[in-house]
Design a protein around this motif. Structure first.
Motif, short mmCIF file in Angstrom:
data_model
loop_
_atom_site.label_atom_id
_atom_site.label_comp_id
_atom_site.label_asym_id
_atom_site.label_seq_id
_atom_site.Cartn_x
_atom_site.Cartn_y
_atom_site.Cartn_z
N ALA A 134 -2.78 -6.35 -4.69
CA ALA A 134 -3.07 -5.90 -3.32
C ALA A 134 -1.84 -5.26 -2.68
O ALA A 134 -1.94 -4.23 -2.01
N ARG A 135 -0.67 -5.86 -2.91
CA ARG A 135 0.57 -5.31 -2.37
C ARG A 135 0.84 -3.92 -2.93
O ARG A 135 1.20 -2.99 -2.21
N ARG A 136 0.64 -3.78 -4.24
CA ARG A 136 0.86 -2.48 -4.89
C ARG A 136 -0.11 -1.44 -4.32
O ARG A 136 0.30 -0.33 -3.98
N ALA A 137 -1.39 -1.79 -4.21
CA ALA A 137 -2.37 -0.86 -3.68
C ALA A 137 -2.04 -0.44 -2.26
O ALA A 137 -2.17 0.74 -1.90
N ALA A 154 -0.11 3.68 1.38
CA ALA A 154 0.77 4.08 2.49
C ALA A 154 1.67 5.24 2.10
O ALA A 154 1.87 6.16 2.89
N LYS A 155 2.21 5.19 0.89
CA LYS A 155 3.06 6.30 0.44
C LYS A 155 2.28 7.57 0.26
O LYS A 155 2.76 8.66 0.55
N GLY A 156 1.05 7.44 -0.22
CA GLY A 156 0.19 8.62 -0.40
C GLY A 156 -0.20 9.24 0.93
O GLY A 156 -0.26 10.44 1.08
#
Length: 164
Positions: free
Chosen positions: A151-154, A159-161
């Protein structure tokens, strides 16, 4: 300096920053960030008679978690084990009470009411957990090792995208 020597120095935690950048600034940055990360932790309450206690687990480093689940194959007929890919009850019973985190620091990984537990005590206690407590323990371990990191990675990727 050859990359294998540089990696050994980085593992030992004594690689100077300028040597780390020789290996590639991006990978050096990622290694440093990984070493700074704190393990996740979570817990649940149990009742033994009329006494309530909190069992808390601290996340293992990824390779250690994968090793633990690899030696705990799913039980035949267990839909839960099939879903997660390992024997969730064996993982609870065999969860190490301390482990080295990614920065090499050894941390306690099983706490009862905030106190570290000895391996032989955990082995006995885990064998005495009732069904719901065993399931709760298995769920907490899945959450801190599988669900939260994904979940953290997603969230970060999204957010970066969105910001680019």
């Amino acid at each position: 300096m050859p990359i294998d020597q540089l990696i050994e120095k980085m593992r030992a935690g004594n690689a100077p920053a300028d040597e780390a950048s020789e290996a590639g600034s991006r990978i050096g940055e990622l290694i440093a960030l990984a070493r700074e990360a704190a393990p996740d932790r979570d817990g649940f309450e149990i009742a033994v008679g009329d006494v309530v206690a909190r069992i808390e687990f601290v996340q293992l480093a990824g390779a250690r978690w994968c090793d633990l689940t690899a030696v705990s194959p799913p039980r035949k007929g267990s839909t839960h084990d099939f879903a997660v890919g390992y024997d969730s009850h064996a993982v609870v019973r065999n969860y190490p009470v301390e482990s080295a985190w990614v920065n090499g620091e050894t941390v306690p990984t099983v706490l009862v009411d905030g106190e570290p537990v000895a391996a032989e005590v955990w082995a006995e206690f885990a064998g005495l957990l009732d069904g719901p407590a065993l399931e709760d323990a298995a769920t907490v371990l899945w959450v801190i090792h599988e669900s939260k990191p994904r979940a953290r990675r997603a969230e970060v990727v999204k957010a970066k995208g969105a910001g680019q």
